[in-house]
Motif scaffolding. Structure first.
Motif, PDB file in Angstrom:
ATOM      1  N   ARG A 294      42.877  39.155  34.393  1.00 32.17           N
ATOM      2  CA  ARG A 294      42.014  40.105  33.692  1.00 32.17           C
ATOM      3  C   ARG A 294      42.515  41.544  33.811  1.00 32.17           C
TER       4      ARG A 294
ATOM      5  N   ASN B 184      33.363  45.589  34.893  1.00 33.68           N
ATOM      6  CA  ASN B 184      32.174  45.675  34.067  1.00 33.68           C
ATOM      7  C   ASN B 184      32.457  46.649  32.920  1.00 33.68           C
ATOM      8  N   PHE B 185      32.839  46.112  31.763  1.00 27.72           N
ATOM      9  CA  PHE B 185      33.223  46.964  30.655  1.00 27.72           C
ATOM     10  C   PHE B 185      31.985  47.513  29.963  1.00 27.72           C
TER      11      PHE B 185
ATOM     12  N   ASP C 291      39.060  39.095  27.356  1.00 29.64           N
ATOM     13  CA  ASP C 291      38.887  37.647  27.537  1.00 29.64           C
ATOM     14  C   ASP C 291      39.962  36.872  26.787  1.00 29.64           C
TER      15      ASP C 291
ATOM     16  N   GLU D 136      35.627  43.872  26.099  1.00 26.11           N
ATOM     17  CA  GLU D 136      35.508  42.700  26.961  1.00 26.11           C
ATOM     18  C   GLU D 136      36.008  41.430  26.261  1.00 26.11           C
TER      19      GLU D 136
ATOM     20  N   LYS E  27      31.390  45.591  24.678  1.00 27.74           N
ATOM     21  CA  LYS E  27      31.499  44.134  24.498  1.00 27.74           C
ATOM     22  C   LYS E  27      32.801  43.774  23.780  1.00 27.74           C
TER      23      LYS E  27
END
Lengths: 205, 205
Positions: free
Chosen positions: A23, A2-3, A13, A9, A6
């Protein structure tokens, strides 16, 4: 994971889409990059943008190039009578690195695979036929993977391309140099026996 | 490998700078990306550019964030009396993923390592001291790596930070849950014995 950011993240991704990258590894890459200067990240980003914007396929062999014709096809030192048919640029570079082949290449861009909906029109088979007609090769060496799809493609191309005066060969498969027989799979070992060579021909002259 | 395209080579060079990525893997990534649309490559490139341009360090804990204060430090649900001291964002996320810690974090950004020329002023030690003075924590949990450098950093911070009313702890080290004793290294196993727990305290209530 849970970064809290954003943007982190998103970058994770993107890296996680690369083959073989999960990941955790993607996050490791991002943490590494976060420590770099802005100029280094910018260089990385621009090299990615240029990959698509400034490269194209060679009009002859479909290799990746910045010019219309790639450096291999354009080289006057290559033997223009022998054509090696490979799947993609990776296989081409693997063969180049052996320094055993001085002919030209044709990159199919894939193999025929009905199960994946890939037919002859999805690879550069038509262009290969045209090249064989126009360029007057004396030998075609098939170097596709030894799977059902590779064998299907070999067979399809063989049927379409065979003509008098054109030798069609495939690269030898067998137990690797230095490989131990007990660890070789039976199909490879079987082929090694089936396609055994005259000892005299294997001596380095 | 001798690439026929400078642009491919540049991209391979960039990927090969990532931790644990060799040139073969880097090339595999590039071949994968060459098959993607321009828009996908552009999204990847822009996520890299944004990494540096649109993120910054949280003014409190030094986590990566898009705002002045990160979402953990800003959360009203976190216990503001307990501070976990970690090396970097990776360790922080590892601890977050356990869901066993509800306090705040402080990211040192490294450990003291005289041999690498990293002293207290190269990490966020000074800021940690300031936070301990200003924020009134009741417990500081040290979660640095168990190397000479990590232990040195623990000891340095302990000396600087100890004061009445502030409990300083370190996370427990021992044989992993499910780990077999015969495969544990002797230092870890030794610590497990030295810091043995009252059986009663280990029962899940």
């Amino acid at each position: 994971m849970n970064f809290s950011s954003k943007i982190v993240e998103q970058a994770v991704d993107e890296f996680a889409k690369l083959p073989g990258v999960g990941r955790k590894t993607a996050f490791r890459f991002v943490v590494h990059l976060l420590k770099k200067d802005r100029s280094e990240l910018s260089a990385f980003a621009h090299s990615l943008l240029k990959l698509k914007e400034e490269t194209r396929e060679c009009k002859l062999c479909h290799n990746i190039t910045e010019t219309d014709i790639c450096s291999i096809c354009a080289s006057p030192r290559r033997d223009r009578k022998t054509l090696m048919v490979v799947e993609d640029i990776r296989d081409m570079l693997a063969i180049e690195s052996t320094e055993q082949f001085t002919g030209l290449y044709h990159l199919l861009g894939g193999v025929i695979s009905p199960i994946d909906g890939i037919g002859p029109s999805d690879i550069t088979a038509q262009h290969l036929m045209q090249r064989v007609q126009e360029e007057g090769f004396s030998e075609l060496i098939m170097a596709l993977r030894t799977t059902i799809e590779g064998d299907t493609t070999n067979f399809y191309l063989y049927k379409k391309l065979r003509r008098p005066g054109l030798k069609i060969t495939t690269i030898a498969r067998g137990v690797a140099i230095g490989g131990e027989l007990e660890y070789a799979d039976e199909i490879t070992l079987g082929r090694s026996i089936l396609h055994r060579l005259e000892y005299e021909n294997t001596l380095t002259k």
